[in-house]
Design a protein around this motif. Structure first.
Motif, mmCIF file in Angstrom:
data_model
loop_
_atom_site.group_PDB
_atom_site.id
_atom_site.type_symbol
_atom_site.label_atom_id
_atom_site.label_comp_id
_atom_site.label_asym_id
_atom_site.label_seq_id
_atom_site.Cartn_x
_atom_site.Cartn_y
_atom_site.Cartn_z
ATOM 1 N N CYS A 177 0.832 -1.202 0.000
ATOM 2 C CA CYS A 177 0.000 0.000 0.000
ATOM 3 C C CYS A 177 0.871 1.259 0.000
ATOM 4 O O CYS A 177 1.637 1.490 -0.921
ATOM 5 C CB CYS A 177 -0.964 -0.061 1.182
ATOM 6 S SG CYS A 177 -2.334 1.107 1.140
ATOM 7 N N THR A 201 5.954 -1.600 -6.707
ATOM 8 C CA THR A 201 4.597 -1.097 -6.848
ATOM 9 C C THR A 201 4.166 -0.523 -5.507
ATOM 10 O O THR A 201 4.814 -0.767 -4.487
ATOM 11 C CB THR A 201 3.630 -2.203 -7.345
ATOM 12 O OG1 THR A 201 2.406 -1.603 -7.767
ATOM 13 C CG2 THR A 201 3.375 -3.262 -6.277
ATOM 14 N N ASP A 213 2.594 -1.008 -12.417
ATOM 15 C CA ASP A 213 1.201 -1.211 -12.030
ATOM 16 C C ASP A 213 0.901 -2.708 -12.023
ATOM 17 O O ASP A 213 0.287 -3.236 -12.944
ATOM 18 C CB ASP A 213 0.291 -0.461 -13.009
ATOM 19 C CG ASP A 213 -1.172 -0.579 -12.638
ATOM 20 O OD1 ASP A 213 -1.481 -1.095 -11.549
ATOM 21 O OD2 ASP A 213 -2.017 -0.164 -13.456
ATOM 22 N N GLU A 214 1.408 -3.392 -10.997
ATOM 23 C CA GLU A 214 1.187 -4.831 -10.836
ATOM 24 C C GLU A 214 0.759 -5.085 -9.397
ATOM 25 O O GLU A 214 1.136 -4.332 -8.500
ATOM 26 C CB GLU A 214 2.474 -5.602 -11.145
ATOM 27 C CG GLU A 214 2.920 -5.473 -12.589
ATOM 28 C CD GLU A 214 4.268 -6.146 -12.857
ATOM 29 O OE1 GLU A 214 4.690 -7.012 -12.062
ATOM 30 O OE2 GLU A 214 4.894 -5.785 -13.872
ATOM 31 N N PRO A 215 -0.016 -6.139 -9.147
ATOM 32 C CA PRO A 215 -0.487 -6.400 -7.777
ATOM 33 C C PRO A 215 0.635 -6.659 -6.778
ATOM 34 O O PRO A 215 0.594 -6.170 -5.654
ATOM 35 C CB PRO A 215 -1.381 -7.640 -7.916
ATOM 36 C CG PRO A 215 -1.683 -7.767 -9.360
ATOM 37 C CD PRO A 215 -0.584 -7.083 -10.113
ATOM 38 N N TYR A 272 0.500 1.785 -3.524
ATOM 39 C CA TYR A 272 -0.826 2.372 -3.677
ATOM 40 C C TYR A 272 -0.707 3.587 -4.599
ATOM 41 O O TYR A 272 0.221 4.391 -4.439
ATOM 42 C CB TYR A 272 -1.379 2.782 -2.306
ATOM 43 C CG TYR A 272 -2.823 3.158 -2.347
ATOM 44 C CD1 TYR A 272 -3.804 2.179 -2.288
ATOM 45 C CD2 TYR A 272 -3.215 4.487 -2.460
ATOM 46 C CE1 TYR A 272 -5.152 2.511 -2.334
ATOM 47 C CE2 TYR A 272 -4.553 4.840 -2.505
ATOM 48 C CZ TYR A 272 -5.518 3.838 -2.448
ATOM 49 O OH TYR A 272 -6.841 4.173 -2.501
ATOM 50 N N PRO A 273 -1.619 3.736 -5.557
ATOM 51 C CA PRO A 273 -1.520 4.849 -6.505
ATOM 52 C C PRO A 273 -1.369 6.206 -5.803
ATOM 53 O O PRO A 273 -2.141 6.549 -4.920
ATOM 54 C CB PRO A 273 -2.837 4.770 -7.282
ATOM 55 C CG PRO A 273 -3.226 3.321 -7.189
ATOM 56 C CD PRO A 273 -2.772 2.876 -5.819
ATOM 57 N N THR A 287 -4.907 -6.430 -2.656
ATOM 58 C CA THR A 287 -3.839 -7.353 -3.057
ATOM 59 C C THR A 287 -3.180 -8.029 -1.849
ATOM 60 O O THR A 287 -2.198 -8.753 -2.008
ATOM 61 C CB THR A 287 -2.758 -6.628 -3.895
ATOM 62 O OG1 THR A 287 -2.131 -5.624 -3.093
ATOM 63 C CG2 THR A 287 -3.361 -6.002 -5.148
ATOM 64 N N THR A 296 6.928 -5.776 -2.934
ATOM 65 C CA THR A 296 5.976 -4.684 -2.740
ATOM 66 C C THR A 296 4.627 -5.083 -3.310
ATOM 67 O O THR A 296 4.537 -5.958 -4.178
ATOM 68 C CB THR A 296 6.468 -3.383 -3.409
ATOM 69 O OG1 THR A 296 6.770 -3.647 -4.787
ATOM 70 C CG2 THR A 296 7.702 -2.827 -2.700
ATOM 71 N N SER A 297 3.586 -4.424 -2.802
ATOM 72 C CA SER A 297 2.234 -4.729 -3.264
ATOM 73 C C SER A 297 1.378 -3.472 -3.210
ATOM 74 O O SER A 297 1.718 -2.499 -2.529
ATOM 75 C CB SER A 297 1.640 -5.850 -2.397
ATOM 76 O OG SER A 297 0.426 -6.325 -2.938
ATOM 77 N N ARG A 298 0.239 -3.472 -3.918
ATOM 78 C CA ARG A 298 -0.551 -2.268 -4.178
ATOM 79 C C ARG A 298 -1.451 -1.792 -3.048
ATOM 80 O O ARG A 298 -1.595 -0.607 -2.852
ATOM 81 C CB ARG A 298 -1.426 -2.473 -5.418
ATOM 82 C CG ARG A 298 -0.660 -2.847 -6.638
ATOM 83 C CD ARG A 298 -0.325 -1.747 -7.561
ATOM 84 N NE ARG A 298 -1.462 -1.003 -8.015
ATOM 85 C CZ ARG A 298 -1.356 0.176 -8.598
ATOM 86 N NH1 ARG A 298 -0.185 0.705 -8.798
ATOM 87 N NH2 ARG A 298 -2.417 0.821 -8.994
#
Length: 184
Positions: free
Chosen positions: A102, A120, A138-140, A122-123, A155, A149-151
């Protein structure tokens, strides 16, 4: 048995924290959740989490994996805590897994661990302008060396399952995932 440290800051994202703790324990990974300070942690949606320990008590220990849940203001508190940055640098420098989800990948970037890497987040939480040596994708879930890392909350399960595969192998990951009865 592999050991994992999950750092819990006030305002962390509870879905990310609890999902990772739960799934790693299902995989027979010893999990220590540690608050930045003593006492319960109130997560971003008001859920009260009771850490197993404190960062102060765990900061000199060695773990196979250190995980940073995201959420705000939790990720900001992690980033502002020099003990967290030092712990991350020490573990990454020793070749241990370091993971963030995130908004928390910004903490890895602040520690200098994402320079020259793909990651990656959180946007909008990590800016390529602030970290020009980071390649944001932009990958989960992104694995680059020993950094994962994760979004975001959506995810969290994939993130935790990836960490299981890295620590315990693909067969263990499949066993844990199968028991969750996930739809595909």
């Amino acid at each position: 048995m592999p050991r994992a440290l999950i750092l819990l800051a006030q305002g962390c994202e509870e879905l990310e924290a609890v999902t990772v703790i739960d799934l790693l324990r299902r995989a027979a990974i010893e999990v220590v959740s540690a608050g930045l300070h003593a006492g319960p942690v109130t997560a971003s949606r008001g859920t009260v989490l009771v850490p197993d320990s404190t960062l102060e008590a765990e900061q000199d220990q060695t773990f196979d994996l250190v995980v940073l849940p995201g959420g705000l203001p939790g990720a900001r508190y992690l980033e502002e805590d020099q003990r967290v940055l030092t712990l991350l640098q020490r573990h990454a420098g020793a070749g241990h897994l370091v993971a963030a989800i995130c908004a928390a990948p910004k903490v890895l970037a602040a520690a200098g661990l994402l320079d020259g890497r793909r990651a990656t987040a959180y946007p909008g939480s990590v800016s390529a302008a602030d970290y020009p040596r980071l390649t944001l994708v932009d990958e989960p879930v992104v694995v680059d060396g020993r950094i994962v890392t994760s979004r975001g909350p959506g995810t969290a399960m994939d993130f935790a399952l990836c960490l299981i595969a890295l620590l315990r192998g693909e067969a263990c990951r499949q066993d844990v995932e199968s028991a969750l009865v996930r739809g595909h």
